[in-house]
Design an enzyme around this catalytic site. Structure first.
Site, PDB file in Angstrom:
ATOM      1  N   HIS A 195      -6.156   1.995   2.185  1.00  0.00           N
ATOM      2  CA  HIS A 195      -5.560   3.209   2.339  1.00  0.00           C
ATOM      3  C   HIS A 195      -6.045   3.848   3.732  1.00  0.00           C
ATOM      4  O   HIS A 195      -5.439   3.855   4.711  1.00  0.00           O
ATOM      5  CB  HIS A 195      -5.825   4.370   1.386  1.00  0.00           C
ATOM      6  CG  HIS A 195      -5.078   4.098  -0.060  1.00  0.00           C
ATOM      7  ND1 HIS A 195      -3.981   3.256   0.072  1.00  0.00           N
ATOM      8  CD2 HIS A 195      -5.300   4.331  -1.051  1.00  0.00           C
ATOM      9  CE1 HIS A 195      -3.391   3.220  -1.207  1.00  0.00           C
ATOM     10  NE2 HIS A 195      -4.329   4.165  -1.934  1.00  0.00           N
TER      11      HIS A 195
ATOM     12  N   ASP B 132       0.770  -1.286  -0.140  1.00  0.00           N
ATOM     13  CA  ASP B 132      -0.146   0.022   0.152  1.00  0.00           C
ATOM     14  C   ASP B 132       1.009   1.075  -0.006  1.00  0.00           C
ATOM     15  O   ASP B 132       1.578   1.426   0.898  1.00  0.00           O
ATOM     16  CB  ASP B 132      -0.978  -0.049   1.331  1.00  0.00           C
ATOM     17  CG  ASP B 132      -2.090   1.173   1.399  1.00  0.00           C
ATOM     18  OD1 ASP B 132      -1.722   2.105   0.408  1.00  0.00           O
ATOM     19  OD2 ASP B 132      -2.991   0.990   1.870  1.00  0.00           O
ATOM     20  N   HIS B 133       0.893   1.987  -1.081  1.00  0.00           N
ATOM     21  CA  HIS B 133       2.304   2.853  -1.393  1.00  0.00           C
ATOM     22  C   HIS B 133       1.635   4.067  -0.543  1.00  0.00           C
ATOM     23  O   HIS B 133       2.702   4.816  -0.061  1.00  0.00           O
ATOM     24  CB  HIS B 133       2.027   3.334  -2.848  1.00  0.00           C
ATOM     25  CG  HIS B 133       0.962   4.240  -2.974  1.00  0.00           C
ATOM     26  ND1 HIS B 133      -0.209   3.586  -3.598  1.00  0.00           N
ATOM     27  CD2 HIS B 133       0.625   5.542  -3.201  1.00  0.00           C
ATOM     28  CE1 HIS B 133      -1.093   4.638  -4.089  1.00  0.00           C
ATOM     29  NE2 HIS B 133      -0.581   5.688  -3.611  1.00  0.00           N
TER      30      HIS B 133
END
Length: 514
Positions: free
Chosen positions: A262, A199-200
């Site tokens: 996110h 998850d960037h």
């Protein structure tokens, strides 16, 4: 000209452990993610001396290219997407010579045979010690097949101290059932410790700094609970629409795209108990506890505590933009939401009765992601016979993008003979205090995978818990189609119902512009 086996004059000092020797295999090498994020991130790691000298890249894609063609293409792309501005040519030459390319179909067994041969060649030429990790920058429907075929070809087998890992991009499943099915397929051929669900957002400094802020400062953790905190807001706002991703986005929507991954990660880091250490599973155990403690929605809760919206035409940044239903790839009668807001409760001792308000959407007036910790108001009785007519609540705001930093709002007496209060904001920005490091948001995550630190990656149970939370919303929204889409003009803060969600509790969303 740099030698091929050494770094020359890195532009950034090393802070941290050098990554293990390894070959990185990128499935979907020809796609946007590789040129925009992955290659610039690897360059930045090399610039900071965090990339091993014994490193190579094998790109796998469908476009026929030679190694030299791939290197030339990456060089052209890098000039456009390099995150640091100027390019250290010696360093880039060092990195580009380590790129190998293989064309083939992901579902063809011969592709994996040739992939093994290419990895062996890269390993031999650059001394990568037999360590490999596979980055799946592909469409989600390939995830299970690719890992199964890698395992079938013996490329997920770990022996003699050599490691094998796989990084999987979101979306991890389309709903709870598909997430469970994908986890089952992966865990049938690989161990959980080999699977890195990326998850960037967790590569951003401020997200990681939530743990440091809470647990390295004696002034915050004692008041980080229901006795002192009134509520928490998490907002993820984007000015862009769906751009050219209409076909994909219409099958996902804002809820699937942002909330189970996110936003749930931001909630868990904000709300978790102190872990016994920063070892990966110790941190993720506490995150998982928060996900399981979130009060499940009933069908009635979905109707009263959640809001969905879809943008119509409007003005963003001074330009007129089209409605969602007229975007490329979007059906003219689409029921897909581009905005979501909700109210959650966490059923544990620390957070009992403290609401968490979440919102995310496209075509909003500003690009801004932040977490707001709003504290309870101080008692008013001391100021009853003064000109002060109200007490403002203190706010601690964690700014995640576009600027990364932290701000604290508190009251102070304004100069003069009368007792009057003014609002004071103390602002900290990472760039001002620590300087700007070129970053794509992927550097930390790629480095962590290379050293075997899974702290910032989701475990199978966390993925499934996130989907469990939103499943009632998906079910109700599917059964009861929206009647008023589009219900907010582009360039506004979403539908009025999102404001009503907080106003019913006597609260308001934080003003982004302010």
């Amino acid at each position: 000209m740099a030698q091929l086996d050494t770094f020359t004059a890195p532009s950034k000092p090393r802070v941290g452990r050098v990554a293990d020797p390894c070959v990185m295999v990128i499935f979907g090498f020809s796609g946007d993610l590789t040129k925009r994020k992955l290659i610039p991130a690897l360059y930045n790691l090399a610039s900071q001396q965090l990339l091993s000298r014994e490193f190579a890249i094998v790109g796998l894609g469908r476009t026929p290219m030679s190694d030299e063609d791939a290197r030339k293409k990456m060089t052209e792309d890098f000039k456009q997407f390099a995150s640091g501005g100027s390019i250290d040519q010696d360093l880039w030459d060092w990195l580009i010579r380590r790129i190998y390319y293989l064309s083939g179909d992901f579902d063809n067994p011969d592709t994996y045979k040739r992939l093994g041969e290419t990895i062996a060649k890269a390993d031999k030429e650059h001394g990568c010690k037999g360590n490999n990790f596979f980055y799946l920058a592909t469409a989600p429907n390939f995830f299970g097949d690719i890992v199964e075929r890698l395992a079938g070809a013996g490329m997920m087998k770990e022996e003699n101290g050599r490691w094998r890992r796989v990084i999987i991009e979101k979306p991890f499943g389309h709903d709870l059932d598909t997430a469970k099915a994908l986890n089952k397929r992966l865990l049938h051929v690989a161990n959980e410790c080999q699977i890195y669900r990326i998850d960037h957002y967790l590569g951003k400094e401020t997200v990681q700094n939530i743990l440091a802020l809470r647990f390295a400062n004696g002034i915050f953790e004692p008041i980080w609970n229901r006795r002192y905190i009134d509520h928490v807001q998490i907002s993820v706002a984007e000015t862009v629409g769906v751009e050219k991703r209409g076909g994909y986005y219409d099958n996902a929507g804002a809820l699937r795209d942002m909330v189970p991954n996110h936003i749930m990660q931001l909630i868990t880091l904000t709300a978790m108990e102190p872990p016994i250490s920063f070892e990966a599973n110790a941190v993720r155990d506490e995150q998982a506890k928060i996900l399981h403690a979130i009060q499940p929605y009933t069908s009635e809760d979905v109707l009263s505590k959640t809001v969905r919206g879809q943008y119509g035409e409007g003005i963003v940044d001074g330009e007129r933009v089209p409605a969602y239903r007229t975007e490329e790839g979007v059906p003219p009668d689409s029921r897909t939401e581009t905005f979501v807001a909700m109210r959650l409760l966490i059923d544990n001792w620390r957070w009992a009765g403290v609401p968490f308000y979440l919102r995310t959407g496209k075509r909003l007036p500003g690009r801004n992601t932040h977490v707001v910790i709003q504290f309870r108001r101080a008692p008013f009785m001391l100021f009853r016979d003064t000109p002060v007519d109200k007490m403002m609540p203190n706010q601690l705001v964690l700014h995640i993008q576009p600027e990364e930093g932290i701000s604290l709002r508190f009251a102070a007496k304004t100069p003069g003979p009368a007792m009057q209060l003014g609002e004071v904001n103390m602002d900290f920005e990472y760039a001002d205090y620590f300087g700007e490091n070129p970053s794509t948001g992927y550097e930390r995550l790629l480095h962590d995978c290379m050293i075997g630190d899974a702290t910032l990656f989701q475990r199978a149970d966390m993925v499934e818990a996130g989907w469990s939370i939103v499943s009632p919303m998906l079910d109700v929204w599917k059964a009861l189609p929206p009647r008023n889409f589009p219900n907010y003009p582009s360039g506004t803060w979403g539908p009025k119902e999102a404001e009503d969600l907080m106003e019913r509790d006597g609260r308001h969303w934080r003003d982004f512009e302010k």
